[in-house]
Design an enzyme around this catalytic site. Structure first.
Site, PDB file in Angstrom:
ATOM      1  N   LEU A  70       0.865  -1.191   0.000  1.00 48.46           N
ATOM      2  CA  LEU A  70       0.000   0.000   0.000  1.00 48.46           C
ATOM      3  C   LEU A  70       0.893   1.228   0.000  1.00 48.46           C
ATOM      4  O   LEU A  70       1.878   1.274   0.738  1.00 48.46           O
ATOM      5  CB  LEU A  70      -0.903  -0.011   1.239  1.00 48.46           C
ATOM      6  CG  LEU A  70      -1.690   1.250   1.603  1.00 48.46           C
ATOM      7  CD1 LEU A  70      -2.976   0.885   2.345  1.00 48.46           C
ATOM      8  CD2 LEU A  70      -0.882   2.227   2.465  1.00 48.46           C
ATOM      9  N   ASP A 130       0.124   5.619  -1.478  1.00 48.96           N
ATOM     10  CA  ASP A 130      -0.688   6.820  -1.266  1.00 48.96           C
ATOM     11  C   ASP A 130      -2.185   6.550  -1.041  1.00 48.96           C
ATOM     12  O   ASP A 130      -2.771   5.723  -1.737  1.00 48.96           O
ATOM     13  CB  ASP A 130      -0.631   7.740  -2.481  1.00 48.96           C
ATOM     14  CG  ASP A 130       0.754   7.958  -3.020  1.00 48.96           C
ATOM     15  OD1 ASP A 130       1.718   7.512  -2.397  1.00 48.96           O
ATOM     16  OD2 ASP A 130       0.852   8.571  -4.092  1.00 48.96           O
ATOM     17  N   GLN A 174      -3.164   3.195  -3.219  1.00 46.21           N
ATOM     18  CA  GLN A 174      -2.248   2.564  -4.156  1.00 46.21           C
ATOM     19  C   GLN A 174      -1.934   1.166  -3.621  1.00 46.21           C
ATOM     20  O   GLN A 174      -1.471   1.020  -2.469  1.00 46.21           O
ATOM     21  CB  GLN A 174      -0.974   3.408  -4.272  1.00 46.21           C
ATOM     22  CG  GLN A 174      -1.229   4.800  -4.846  1.00 46.21           C
ATOM     23  CD  GLN A 174      -1.260   4.796  -6.364  1.00 46.21           C
ATOM     24  OE1 GLN A 174      -0.223   4.742  -6.997  1.00 46.21           O
ATOM     25  NE2 GLN A 174      -2.458   4.844  -6.933  1.00 46.21           N
ATOM     26  N   ARG A 222       2.103  14.213 -12.802  1.00 41.90           N
ATOM     27  CA  ARG A 222       1.194  13.199 -12.259  1.00 41.90           C
ATOM     28  C   ARG A 222       0.514  13.714 -10.986  1.00 41.90           C
ATOM     29  O   ARG A 222       0.985  14.661 -10.367  1.00 41.90           O
ATOM     30  CB  ARG A 222       1.932  11.902 -11.945  1.00 41.90           C
ATOM     31  CG  ARG A 222       3.030  12.041 -10.910  1.00 41.90           C
ATOM     32  CD  ARG A 222       3.654  10.698 -10.583  1.00 41.90           C
ATOM     33  NE  ARG A 222       4.811  10.846  -9.732  1.00 41.90           N
ATOM     34  CZ  ARG A 222       6.051  11.052 -10.186  1.00 41.90           C
ATOM     35  NH1 ARG A 222       6.281  11.136 -11.492  1.00 41.90           N
ATOM     36  NH2 ARG A 222       7.055  11.179  -9.339  1.00 41.90           N
ATOM     37  N   GLU A 236       4.733  16.062  -5.777  1.00 42.85           N
ATOM     38  CA  GLU A 236       3.779  14.964  -5.941  1.00 42.85           C
ATOM     39  C   GLU A 236       2.524  15.282  -5.122  1.00 42.85           C
ATOM     40  O   GLU A 236       2.564  16.005  -4.122  1.00 42.85           O
ATOM     41  CB  GLU A 236       4.402  13.652  -5.452  1.00 42.85           C
ATOM     42  CG  GLU A 236       5.632  13.248  -6.259  1.00 42.85           C
ATOM     43  CD  GLU A 236       6.146  11.865  -5.915  1.00 42.85           C
ATOM     44  OE1 GLU A 236       6.208  11.029  -6.818  1.00 42.85           O
ATOM     45  OE2 GLU A 236       6.493  11.630  -4.741  1.00 42.85           O
TER      46      GLU A 236
END
Ligand code: DQQ
Length: 530
Positions: A41, A43, A59, A162, A226
């Protein structure tokens, strides 16, 4: 490496244990935090509340405890305290822009249609994609037109492209995409759309100045931002700020989450003040926020591992989400964070000593355990220090210490240090110190909340969080105590006073019930009480 197992016996069958079996028997696995059923796992994604129910996506790699071909896992909750697995939401396509992974993104309500905006990952780069969901958020279909933005803006040399923040404004959709401008710094790029499918580039919302400080500085703003997230906070006494939350990355290294407070207007963002979002540095990364139906601004981050990848793989799992936190703004423009009030519903019976003054060398033992919630109110005179010892073995060979120190000078502040140097006998875990300075009141009164969940520690001192991991090897590393050191770190010496006005500890219940499945089936949720 020193093996560490909790209660479950090893599998007796000839079959190697499954990822879920390995994960379930690892004593370092948190029990009241969101974790994947097993596997990897990172984000938090797609945070939201729909028809009263909270949803977190994350994620996820259900095949191994490593970051690879990322899916979107999904869990839901009626109360932000107990969680239920939902079916995996996104799976990388056989072909197409998300063939190599479905990277981070958000959930929006497109006129009644749940829609995910995420980054498709293929051939080492990312492009924006959308997926449309069923009303129960359990079935998702990537749009045939993906990627909805086929290329980065013309004429720009970017360090990344992204992660998404999407909102409605003036009858249109807007989104930020995390990025960085080569040779300058991290950036958030602003786009606009009528339909979430066709996007017009408006320009950079903001580009970070070339970071002037060393990358090891906790305020280093990185070369790529990010998980950009823009939201407005309104506080008491007219306090107001726009907040641009981002995770500072440089050359693929994940550094830390930072927040600019400033002003969003006229397609730009004027940054005014930079805040460390969590004193734990890399161990609290990629936070995302959402506004819930009560109007609260809630944030969840990824609590990374601090042990080697091969150890995570051997244990079948890696990564946790932080507890949901409410973020507010104070009159001085400071950001305050606190675990949501609902977390208290997991508490068992409280235990705590009476209020007392501590003399040098005094030790007050608190409820022992590795799944606890603690609330402290202490008063520190100038130059005084108090230590909260956690995860201590009876012989003290392993222990973790939270130091709270009021400097001798006139400044109304408290230095917070998490000393992990003796936290584990395992030599290859990260035991470096985590520290920072938080504002205190003139009387030296400090409120402290500590949520200890096996290897995860979330500390909140005067509204400033510090999240970190510890991996004691011994199963008797359960001791918790308040200690006043024999000598204070100050010119004032032992003349300073330390008062413990309040100290309460609660054992915490699990947030999950029943066995977990890597590919969860849909389960009916009980309706609201009649
Ligand atoms: N993790 C995701 C990216 C994001 C990064 C990939 C941050 O979308 O930039 O798993 O941890």
């Amino acid at each position: 490496m020193i093996p560490f197992m909790e209660s479950s016996p090893p599998s007796t069958s000839a079959e190697p244990p499954s990822l879920t079996e390995l994960a379930a028997r690892d004593g370092h696995r948190p029990r009241f935090h969101v974790v994947a059923p097993a596997g990897w796992l990172n984000d938090p994604n797609g945070l939201g509340q729909v028809d009263g129910r909270y949803h977190v996506f994350y994620q996820y790699n259900p095949h191994d405890a490593v970051h690879d071909r990322i899916h979107w896992g999904h869990a839901s909750s009626a109360d932000l305290a107990t969680w239920t697995d939902e079916p995996v939401a996104l799976v990388p396509g056989d072909d197409g822009p998300d063939r190599d992974g479905c990277w981070s993104g958000v959930l929006v309500d497109d006129g009644g249609t749940p829609t995910l905006v995420y980054s498709g990952h293929r051939d080492g780069r990312e492009l924006p994609c959308v997926a449309v969901g069923s009303p129960d958020l359990r079935t998702w279909h990537p749009d045939a037109a993906n990627p909805v933005i086929p290329a980065t803006p013309d004429g720009m040399t970017l360090t990344g492209f992204r992660d998404h923040c999407v909102w409605r404004e003036g009858g249109l959709w807007r989104q930020l995409i995390g990025s960085g401008v080569a040779g300058q710094g991290g950036a958030a790029l602003l786009y606009e759309s009528k339909d979430l499918r066709s996007w017009r580039y408006l320009g950079p919302l903001v580009v970070g100045a070339a970071p002037s400080v060393d990358p090891s500085d906790p305020l280093w703003t990185g070369t790529m931002w990010e998980c950009v997230d823009l939201f407005r906070l309104r506080g008491v006494a007219g306090a107001r700020a726009d907040v641009l939350l981002f995770s500072a990355c440089g050359d693929g290294d994940l550094h830390h989450a930072l927040a600019w407070t400033g002003t969003y207007a006229a397609d730009g963002f004027v940054p005014e003040r930079l805040h460390r979002f969590d004193l734990g540095g890399r161990e609290f990364y990629a936070p995302q926020s959402f506004r819930d139906e009560q109007g609260r601004r809630l944030v969840i981050g990824w609590v990374q591992e601090a042990r080697p990848s091969e150890v995570s793989v051997a244990n079948g799992w890696a990564g946790a989400l932080s507890l949901p936190r409410e973020v507010t703004i104070g009159p001085s423009g400071s950001l305050f964070q606190a675990p949501v009030a609902e977390i208290a519903s997991l508490r068992g019976d409280p235990v705590g000593p009476p209020a007392q003054s501590l003399e040098p060398g005094d030790v007050v033992t608190l409820l022992s355990g590795d799944q606890l919630d603690l609330e402290l109110a202490v008063r520190l005179e100038r130059g005084a220090r108090i230590d909260l010892v956690l995860r201590a073995t009876p012989d003290g060979v392993e222990h973790t210490v939270l130091h709270l120190l009021r400097p001798p000078g006139a400044l109304a502040e408290i230095r917070v240090v998490l000393d992990r140097s003796r936290s584990s006998l395992q030599p290859d875990v990260d035991t470096t110190e985590r520290s920072g300075v938080v504002p205190a009141d003139e009387d030296g009164i400090v409120s402290v909340r500590v949520l200890l969940d096996h290897s995860v520690i979330e500390v909140f001192v005067a509204g400033v969080p510090l999240t970190a991991r510890v991996y004691p090897t011994r199963s008797d590393a359960l001791g918790v105590a308040l200690e006043r050191p024999r000598t204070d770190d100050s010119a004032a010496g032992t003349a300073s006073r330390v008062m413990v006005d309040r100290a309460v500890a609660w054992p915490m219940r699990d947030a999950w019930s029943g066995p977990r499945d890597l590919w969860p089936a849909a389960v009916d949720h009980p309706g609201p009480p009649a």
